[in-house]
Design a protein around this motif. Structure first.
Motif, PDB file in Angstrom:
ATOM      1  N   TRP A 292       0.840  -1.197   0.000  1.00 51.16           N
ATOM      2  CA  TRP A 292       0.000   0.000   0.000  1.00 51.16           C
ATOM      3  C   TRP A 292       0.880   1.254   0.000  1.00 51.16           C
ATOM      4  N   THR A 293       2.183   1.050   0.126  1.00 47.63           N
ATOM      5  CA  THR A 293       3.186   2.090  -0.077  1.00 47.63           C
ATOM      6  C   THR A 293       4.110   1.633  -1.211  1.00 47.63           C
ATOM      7  N   GLN A 294       5.115   2.463  -1.528  1.00 48.67           N
ATOM      8  CA  GLN A 294       6.147   2.012  -2.453  1.00 48.67           C
ATOM      9  C   GLN A 294       7.344   1.446  -1.678  1.00 48.67           C
ATOM     10  N   GLY A 295       7.134   1.141  -0.382  1.00 47.93           N
ATOM     11  CA  GLY A 295       8.210   0.655   0.472  1.00 47.93           C
ATOM     12  C   GLY A 295       8.957  -0.566  -0.026  1.00 47.93           C
ATOM     13  N   PRO A 296       8.265  -1.596  -0.544  1.00 48.15           N
ATOM     14  CA  PRO A 296       9.002  -2.778  -0.989  1.00 48.15           C
ATOM     15  C   PRO A 296       9.929  -2.535  -2.175  1.00 48.15           C
ATOM     16  N   MET A 297       9.781  -1.403  -2.852  1.00 44.91           N
ATOM     17  CA  MET A 297      10.717  -1.069  -3.932  1.00 44.91           C
ATOM     18  C   MET A 297      12.159  -1.116  -3.452  1.00 44.91           C
ATOM     19  N   LEU A 298      12.427  -0.536  -2.297  1.00 45.03           N
ATOM     20  CA  LEU A 298      13.781  -0.512  -1.756  1.00 45.03           C
ATOM     21  C   LEU A 298      14.286  -1.934  -1.527  1.00 45.03           C
ATOM     22  N   MET A 299      13.420  -2.797  -1.021  1.00 47.52           N
ATOM     23  CA  MET A 299      13.820  -4.181  -0.760  1.00 47.52           C
ATOM     24  C   MET A 299      14.086  -4.931  -2.058  1.00 47.52           C
ATOM     25  N   GLN A 300      13.239  -4.689  -3.071  1.00 44.37           N
ATOM     26  CA  GLN A 300      13.499  -5.293  -4.375  1.00 44.37           C
ATOM     27  C   GLN A 300      14.848  -4.826  -4.930  1.00 44.37           C
ATOM     28  N   ALA A 301      15.124  -3.520  -4.795  1.00 44.83           N
ATOM     29  CA  ALA A 301      16.388  -2.985  -5.309  1.00 44.83           C
ATOM     30  C   ALA A 301      17.581  -3.597  -4.581  1.00 44.83           C
ATOM     31  N   PHE A 332      10.633   0.340 -10.154  1.00 49.33           N
ATOM     32  CA  PHE A 332       9.533   1.246 -10.479  1.00 49.33           C
ATOM     33  C   PHE A 332       8.559   0.569 -11.452  1.00 49.33           C
ATOM     34  N   ALA A 333       9.081  -0.167 -12.417  1.00 49.60           N
ATOM     35  CA  ALA A 333       8.215  -0.864 -13.366  1.00 49.60           C
ATOM     36  C   ALA A 333       7.311  -1.857 -12.644  1.00 49.60           C
ATOM     37  N   ASP A 334       7.858  -2.584 -11.683  1.00 50.11           N
ATOM     38  CA  ASP A 334       7.053  -3.522 -10.902  1.00 50.11           C
ATOM     39  C   ASP A 334       6.053  -2.787 -10.010  1.00 50.11           C
ATOM     40  N   ARG A 335       6.465  -1.651  -9.475  1.00 54.91           N
ATOM     41  CA  ARG A 335       5.532  -0.864  -8.659  1.00 54.91           C
ATOM     42  C   ARG A 335       4.284  -0.520  -9.453  1.00 54.91           C
ATOM     43  N   GLU A 336       4.472  -0.064 -10.689  1.00 55.05           N
ATOM     44  CA  GLU A 336       3.333   0.344 -11.506  1.00 55.05           C
ATOM     45  C   GLU A 336       2.411  -0.834 -11.818  1.00 55.05           C
ATOM     46  N   ALA A 337       2.965  -2.017 -11.953  1.00 58.20           N
ATOM     47  CA  ALA A 337       2.161  -3.181 -12.341  1.00 58.20           C
ATOM     48  C   ALA A 337       1.525  -3.900 -11.162  1.00 58.20           C
ATOM     49  N   TYR A 338       2.242  -4.023 -10.046  1.00 58.85           N
ATOM     50  CA  TYR A 338       1.838  -4.957  -8.998  1.00 58.85           C
ATOM     51  C   TYR A 338       1.413  -4.324  -7.677  1.00 58.85           C
ATOM     52  N   TYR A 339       1.799  -3.080  -7.387  1.00 58.47           N
ATOM     53  CA  TYR A 339       1.597  -2.551  -6.048  1.00 58.47           C
ATOM     54  C   TYR A 339       0.194  -1.958  -5.871  1.00 58.47           C
ATOM     55  N   GLY A 340      -0.358  -2.183  -4.703  1.00 58.36           N
ATOM     56  CA  GLY A 340      -1.641  -1.635  -4.296  1.00 58.36           C
ATOM     57  C   GLY A 340      -1.958  -2.115  -2.894  1.00 58.36           C
ATOM     58  N   ASP A 341      -3.079  -1.684  -2.356  1.00 53.42           N
ATOM     59  CA  ASP A 341      -3.478  -2.050  -0.995  1.00 53.42           C
ATOM     60  C   ASP A 341      -3.764  -3.552  -0.933  1.00 53.42           C
ATOM     61  N   PRO A 342      -2.986  -4.321  -0.154  1.00 54.09           N
ATOM     62  CA  PRO A 342      -3.190  -5.776  -0.116  1.00 54.09           C
ATOM     63  C   PRO A 342      -4.491  -6.185   0.559  1.00 54.09           C
ATOM     64  N   ASP A 343      -5.189  -5.249   1.211  1.00 56.26           N
ATOM     65  CA  ASP A 343      -6.497  -5.564   1.768  1.00 56.26           C
ATOM     66  C   ASP A 343      -7.566  -5.658   0.672  1.00 56.26           C
ATOM     67  N   PHE A 344      -7.240  -5.173  -0.532  1.00 58.68           N
ATOM     68  CA  PHE A 344      -8.209  -5.154  -1.626  1.00 58.68           C
ATOM     69  C   PHE A 344      -7.774  -5.994  -2.827  1.00 58.68           C
ATOM     70  N   SER A 345      -6.492  -6.300  -2.918  1.00 51.40           N
ATOM     71  CA  SER A 345      -5.988  -7.088  -4.048  1.00 51.40           C
ATOM     72  C   SER A 345      -5.008  -8.130  -3.509  1.00 51.40           C
ATOM     73  N   THR A 346      -4.903  -9.247  -4.210  1.00 50.98           N
ATOM     74  CA  THR A 346      -3.923 -10.262  -3.857  1.00 50.98           C
ATOM     75  C   THR A 346      -2.611  -9.899  -4.540  1.00 50.98           C
ATOM     76  N   ARG A 474      -1.847   3.973  -3.122  1.00 53.36           N
ATOM     77  CA  ARG A 474      -0.453   3.530  -3.064  1.00 53.36           C
ATOM     78  C   ARG A 474       0.427   4.745  -2.765  1.00 53.36           C
ATOM     79  N   THR A 475       0.648   4.959  -1.483  1.00 51.69           N
ATOM     80  CA  THR A 475       1.297   6.184  -1.038  1.00 51.69           C
ATOM     81  C   THR A 475       2.803   6.136  -1.269  1.00 51.69           C
ATOM     82  N   THR A 476       3.379   7.319  -1.427  1.00 52.00           N
ATOM     83  CA  THR A 476       4.839   7.439  -1.507  1.00 52.00           C
ATOM     84  C   THR A 476       5.491   7.429  -0.135  1.00 52.00           C
TER      85      THR A 476
END
Length: 604
Positions: A292-301, A332-346, A474-476
């Protein structure tokens, strides 16, 4: 002269300048760092009278709404937190992110001809009002982990609002933005009479008094009927803000200008504690907020960068900057495709953060050539055990722009960060934001603007970040805790819109790879890719652009141009950063303050 360089028996002067413009702040009792010295002092007042890190962080954050309104931060906005409570062992993320109101659906916007959810400057900002979330998060932190009554917590903020604070240069510079006065005019009277003097920028050290905000803060104080009971006082404050008089004022203000917030929206809001998502890097564990944030981007990087010998490249060399930047483009490419609130999407978070997937993405980096645009998102099918591996692609194409300034992200003044630690081992950090003057509507009776973070949603059916009632955009906003051998040791945060994940990544690498202390880590020059659709309306995109702060030599810029990066100089690539550490052997606490803005660190 040569002899003087080795002599240290001096009564005045220095042999060499210190390595940083500000010192690392150390303590054995308590530390706090924030975006302004008065904000930090509001928190330190809690520690001086026996409060803990949670009391300090919340008092400072309430005060920041008074002191740092130009940091795109409002009391009617949002915040995200990472915390460690030593006594219970709780290591959690906390979402105080506001959600979409009940009427906010994709059909609501598209039926009005809005393919993108707008904000200011302009007269449609009211369509982006989120339910305020940060106050509930503050109260929840105090209920679960704090020690102080709400009267003490709010006292510094009320004092600052009611009696005034001196206008300071950082704030006045940002009030010069033409967009601020323009937006006040779009929703009159706005904050013109509060923050300006006859439409002009006030003098430094002139007094800023905020009576509307003082009244809102005082409206959260319990009446005499509660008899000083701390729990009842906190309950009263929450009720006043989310169901009582303050809630009524928020809703009346929003609906007066065409907004869709209701009393039911505010009454239903609850902040959320969650287990952090995490990865490992060089023997450390890095923990942060979910998608629900872009937080996992850092972990992916970090998973990608594990495949490179960053230290041998050298800190901030062209090769290092290129490699880190290319890893960020992929995430960032993965953020645009996959990230969102996990309470509403798998969300396939396990696949996104798998080491095998990181290695595959690392193989796509060309060490001799920059990717000229947004790369393709990754194929997770072979890594996904849970969650969809076939994302719904947004129908909103990025607004490709030239090499000019990015619009709407708020990087020049947006967001602030508070971090606190105490000698019991407690640590908490919050990145708090929303209600930017140039993007929202300012209401004098509230003393603040409402957050417009609904702009971060899209209207694509089935997309994980499509707008839906009760959903978090999907907050920054992000921050992190770093653990070593199972022991939380460090918090990290850096405001700056889409630059946040990028700046935080560089700061973590500064500490874990290059061994920098907290102050060196935040003062080091930073860079940021703009080769991605900006999270903020109108979602501009600058293919291939890489921003460099002025601290980089021109030779570095030229070497990066030779690799295909479109270099632009930037005043900052994320500002207001803080690293706060606890030495597990000695218990010594250390923190820092980013000189890019009016940040200050204090120790007890």
């Amino acid at each position: 002269m040569a002899g003087q360089a080795t002599s240290y028996e001096l009564e005045q002067g220095d042999v060499v300048l210190p390595p940083t413009g500000r010192p690392v702040v150390h303590s054995t009792t308590g530390v706090i760092s924030s975006g302004h010295y008065l904000t930090s002092m509001a928190g330190m007042r809690m520690m001086l009278t026996g409060g803990n890190a949670f009391d300090a962080a919340v008092a400072a954050s309430f005060a920041a709404a008074v002191i740092e309104p130009i940091a795109s931060y409002s009391l009617a906005a949002e915040g995200v937190f990472m915390l460690y409570h030593a006594a219970s062992g709780d290591l959690l993320s906390l979402s105080g992110q506001g959600v979409a109101p009940a009427k906010a659906t994709a059909d609501f916007y598209t039926s009005r001809g809005l393919e993108r959810i707008p904000t200011g400057p302009g007269n449609r900002a009211h369509f982006s009002f989120t339910v305020p979330g940060v106050v509930d998060a503050f109260i929840s932190l105090l209920e679960r982990y704090g020690t102080k009554p709400i009267e003490e917590i709010l006292a510094p903020a009320i004092q600052y609002a009611e009696h005034g604070i001196p206008n300071y240069e950082y704030m006045l510079e940002r009030l010069k933005s033409p967009a601020t006065l323009e937006q006040f005019g779009n929703y009159p009277p706005g904050g013109r009479e509060i923050f300006y003097q006859d439409g002009q920028i006030p003098r430094p050290a002139s007094l800023l008094v905020q009576p509307g905000l003082a009244a809102t803060l005082k409206g959260m104080l319990p009446t005499n009927g509660h008899g000083g009971d701390r729990a009842e006082g906190l309950k009263f404050a929450r009720h006043a803000f989310y169901q009582g008089n303050i809630a009524s004022t928020i809703v009346e203000c929003a609906q007066r200008v065409g907004g869709i917030l209701t009393m039911e929206d505010l009454a239903a809001y609850k902040s959320q504690y969650e287990e952090p998502v995490k990865t490992t890097f060089r023997g450390y564990e890095i923990l942060g907020q979910d998608t629900w944030t872009q937080g996992p981007m850092l972990m992916q990087a970090l998973n990608i960068l594990e495949k490179f010998d960053l230290r041998s490249m050298g800190h901030n060399t062209p090769k290092y900057i290129h490699t880190v930047t290319e890893s960020l483009k992929l995430t960032f490419a993965d953020r645009e495709a996959y990230y969102g609130d996990p309470d509403f999407s798998t969300i396939p978070i396990q696949a996104l953060l798998s080491k095998e997937y990181g290695a595959q993405r690392a193989s796509l980096i060309n060490q001799d050539k920059a990717h000229p645009e947004v790369p393709a998102y990754g194929d997770l099918s072979q890594f996904s055990k849970n969650g969809s591996a076939s994302p719904v692609v947004s129908t909103e194409a990025p607004v490709a722009s030239g090499s000019g300034s990015s619009g709407g992200g708020g990087d020049d003044g947006g967001t602030t960060h508070v971090s606190a630690m105490d000698n019991d081992g407690n640590m908490v950090c919050g990145t708090i934001s929303g209600g930017a003057f140039a993007k929202s509507a300012f209401f004098p009776e509230l003393g603040c603007a409402l957050s417009t973070r609904i702009e971060m949603f899209n209207c694509t059916p089935g997309h994980p970040n499509v707008v839906e009632p009760g959903k978090r955009p999907r907050t920054t906003l992000i921050n992190y805790i770093v653990s070593k051998d199972g022991q939380p040791a460090m918090t990290i945060g850096c405001p700056g819109g889409d630059n946040q994940a990028q700046a935080n990544l560089q700061i973590i690498l500064n500490v874990l790879v290059f061994g920098m202390n907290p102050q060196e880590a935040v003062e080091a020059p930073r860079f940021a890719s703009q080769s991605v659709s900006n999270s903020f309306y109108p979602h501009e995109y600058f293919p291939g652009r890489l921003d460099l702060e002025d601290g980089f030599p021109e030779t570095t810029a030229e070497a990066l141009r030779a690799l295909g990066h479109k270099i632009q100089r930037a005043v900052n690539c994320g500002m207001g950063a803080t690293v706060t550490k606890r030495d597990p052997e000695t218990g010594v606490l250390s923190t820092s303050g980013d000189p890019r803005r009016a940040c200050y660190a204090l120790a007890l």
